[in-house]
Write a protein that holds these residues in place. Structure first.
Motif: not given
Length: 664
Positions: A24-42, A319-329
């Motif tokens: 759970y936590c690692t999937v969230a961290a990975d999504a956060l990293k990819k989003f920050k890269i999309l925003q222009g962060y190193d 599908a797994l990542k979507y469920f973990l990140l979408r289903e729960f706050s």
């Protein structure tokens, strides 16, 4: 120069039984990293394994192996799983890495030289699984650990202590001046109420009763306490002691993502250590909730473990990542069920996104030979679609600033659902029958494809493979840029679409559950076999199962009828059940015993839901001395029996006996 961003997951205990809760936590961290890269962060992202401590040493010795030898294979499996799940970490730090052990010794020496560490003797209740000492007032019922609910044992040994007590006021000042340091806010309130209000004790930071750990540099009889060792991994993983330039570029950490059960270590012990070292503090610590299974914690002994690999094999990693990140706050607990997973996959991924992609591409092929044409024609529904599409990016960014992954995905799905509604509103199949409406038809098809282009950008940090497949089918080339999600009309006219497989086919839920159960069992069996082969190859052997001998009646010391008469047992009605405010594993039961009301604190949360307990008539011992459990006074004890596999059953009554009745 791009902006720097450093995020971490905890340094995990290396388990050979990784289930979806661990991901759970690692999937969230990975999504956060990819989003920050999309925003222009190193972005720099570390994860790793916490490999020292008594628990791992004992486990290895059970198999006749040395700890490092035992752990190496597990770490290889963890890394293999992260690769399967497309987890894009930058550094996997092992607490047994040579450079890290050297760093830990240097840190310990610095603290000692500054007078922040001193030698004394420690006596307290120790929980081996949690590697934690507790005072008697903090313990749960039956001297159990307030965090994990397992038994503790009284330990007394010589130890080095960190002067944690001197940092109480500084920590309170930190929380007040930087309210964003601990999120959600409820976690901050827990730290203040449970640990800081009553003052802090100095912290035992060495052990001498076992040897698996980093040696104290000036005393070979002691090893460094696991939490100084583990927490320092956040420094080593970034470059401390081996790449100072990189370390100085990224430190302090922007966020530590951690489970709520280890907030105390990250928000009290960790900042205090950094203050003592005169180092900048992390900007934020976010404590997320747990993934439960049918409201119970996943564990091998309970037989309710769901592994990630079968889900990925059958339905794909997205599908797994979507469920973990979408289903729960992200800040709260969430309960996983296979039915919920399948239903979410059907509704959001198959009916909504998969359907929109399939309809759009199929219609472009059917009505315009697969070519996307941009025209000036308009329908009355265009403006609302375009207005929504160009507003989603800001909503997603706002949600991601507070790690609300579910809200971010929900914002994106408003556009997905709007796209499907747009199809129904504009009826392309009717427009296609009138050659005079050809431009209007092409405009509708273009708007659908353009909406999907924006969707593909915004979902890319969460569903990376799906985003690529959408763009491939739409004929979109080039890198994904976040700023391109704010403009409507960037899709080039003349692009050629390519029909692909349905990205998320609709599922027969009951049939799929059977398939998933079979795959889950097959993986569990394979893991057992692999474990035995690995142990044998290393020269160890799997320990024999311990035999449980039945106790003989004559082995128990007899008591008199007068002795038994001293125990008062009554029938109690459970009127309501609350979560303990200061302990995740405990319930506070409000009981009615005739005209009397009383409160009992009990460690039964992992066995019963609140709904199962409320209204139940149970047997309780009522004449025990009151005892406080983590600040709540308990007046009595529940009666229960426990099976060999750990299942608990409360003692109750067969007939409808009134509450308050005395058991004779």
């Amino acid at each position: 120069m791009s902006k720097k961003y450093y995020l971490t997951t905890p340094i995990y205990y290396p388990s050979d039984n990784l289930h979806i809760g661990h991901t759970y936590c690692t999937v969230a961290a990975d999504a956060l990293k990819k989003f920050k890269i999309l925003q222009g962060y190193d972005v720099y992202f570390t994860t790793g394994s916490d490999e020292h401590g008594q628990k791992l040493m004992q486990k290895a010795h059970e198999y006749g192996m040395e700890p490092k030898e035992y752990i190496d294979h597990i770490v290889d499996n963890i890394k293999a799983l992260w690769k399967t799940m497309d987890i894009d970490y930058d550094y996997f730090i092992r607490s047994t890495d040579e450079i890290h052990e050297k760093n830990v010794q240097n840190i310990f020496q610095k603290l000692y030289d500054k007078g922040e560490i001193y030698k004394s003797e420690y006596e307290g209740y120790y929980c081996t699984p949690c590697e934690s000492f507790w005072t008697e007032s903090q313990l749960g019922e039956g001297h159990t650990c307030p965090d994990c609910g397992r038994e503790t044992h009284l330990a007394k040994e010589e130890a080095y202590f960190f002067r944690l007590s001197k940092y109480r006021d500084k920590l309170i000042e930190l929380y007040n001046e930087h309210p964003e340091f601990i999120v959600p806010e409820s976690r901050k309130n827990e730290m203040v109420k449970n640990f800081l209000e009553g003052g802090l004790d100095d912290l035992s930071v060495s052990r001498s009763s076992f040897k698996w750990g980093v040696k104290v540099p000036f005393d070979d009889n002691h090893i460094v306490y696991v939490w100084i060792d583990a927490l320092s991994c956040y420094l080593t993983g970034l470059g401390y002691g081996w790449n100072d330039e990189q370390f100085n570029e990224f430190w302090p950490a922007d966020v530590h993502l951690v489970g709520k059960e280890i907030m105390r270590f990250h928000t009290i012990i960790w900042p205090a250590i950094l203050m003592a070292l005169d180092m900048p503090l992390p900007k934020q610590v976010f404590g997320h909730g747990w993934i439960l299974f049918d409201n119970d914690k996943m564990s091998k002994s309970k037989g309710n473990v769901v592994y990630p690999e079968p889900i990925i094999k059958l339905y794909g990693v997205d599908a797994l990542k979507y469920f973990l990140l979408r289903e729960f706050s992200f800040g709260s607990d969430g309960s996983f069920t296979k039915e919920k997973f399948m239903a979410r996959l059907n509704s959001d991924l198959a009916n909504d996104l998969g359907n929109l992609v399939s309809r759009t591409v199929s219609m472009i092929i059917k009505y315009n030979d697969g070519v996307i044409e941009k025209t000036d024609a308009k329908t009355e529904f265009d403006d609302s679609l375009i207005e929504l599409a160009t507003s989603i990016r800001s909503k997603v960014e706002k949600a991601m600033e507070t790690y609300q992954f579910s809200d971010a995905l929900e914002a994106i799905w408003t556009l997905v659902r709007r796209g499907n509604k747009y199809v129904d509103e504009t009826t392309p199949w009717i427009l296609a029958k009138d050659e005079a409406k050809k431009d209007e038809l092409n405009n509708v098809l273009y708007n659908l494809a353009e909406s999907l282009r924006i969707v593909s950008i915004l979902i890319s940090p969460f569903l990376t493979n799906t985003a690529k497949e959408i763009r491939r089918q739409l004929g979109i080339e080039g890198e994904i840029k976040l700023e391109d999600a704010s403009e409507f009309g960037l899709l080039a006219s003349g692009a050629k679409v390519t029909k692909g497989d349905v990205i998320f086919p609709r599922l027969d839920i009951q049939e799929e559950i059977k398939k998933l159960d079979a795959e889950n069992k097959a993986l569990a069996d394979k893991r057992e076999k692999d474990l035995e082969e690995w142990i044998a190859k290393a020269g160890g052997k799997k320990p024999e199962a311990k035999k449980v001998e039945e106790a003989k009646e004559d082995e128990a010391a007899p008591i008199t009828i007068d002795d038994f008469g001293k125990v008062k047992i009554k029938v109690a009605l459970v009127e309501s059940v609350e979560d303990h405010p200061n302990a995740d594993r405990l319930y506070v039961l409000n009981l009615k015993l005739g005209d009397e009301r009383r409160v009992i604190v009990s460690n039964i949360k992992s066995h019963y839901t609140k709904e199962e307990l409320t209204g139940k008539k149970i047997l309780v011992i009522t004449n025990l001395e009151p005892k406080k459990f983590r600040g709540v006074e308990s007046h009595g004890m529940l009666m229960a029996a426990q099976t060999e596999d750990g299942k608990l059953s409360l003692a109750t009554v067969m007939e409808d006996i009134p509450d308050g009745a005395v058991v004779n």
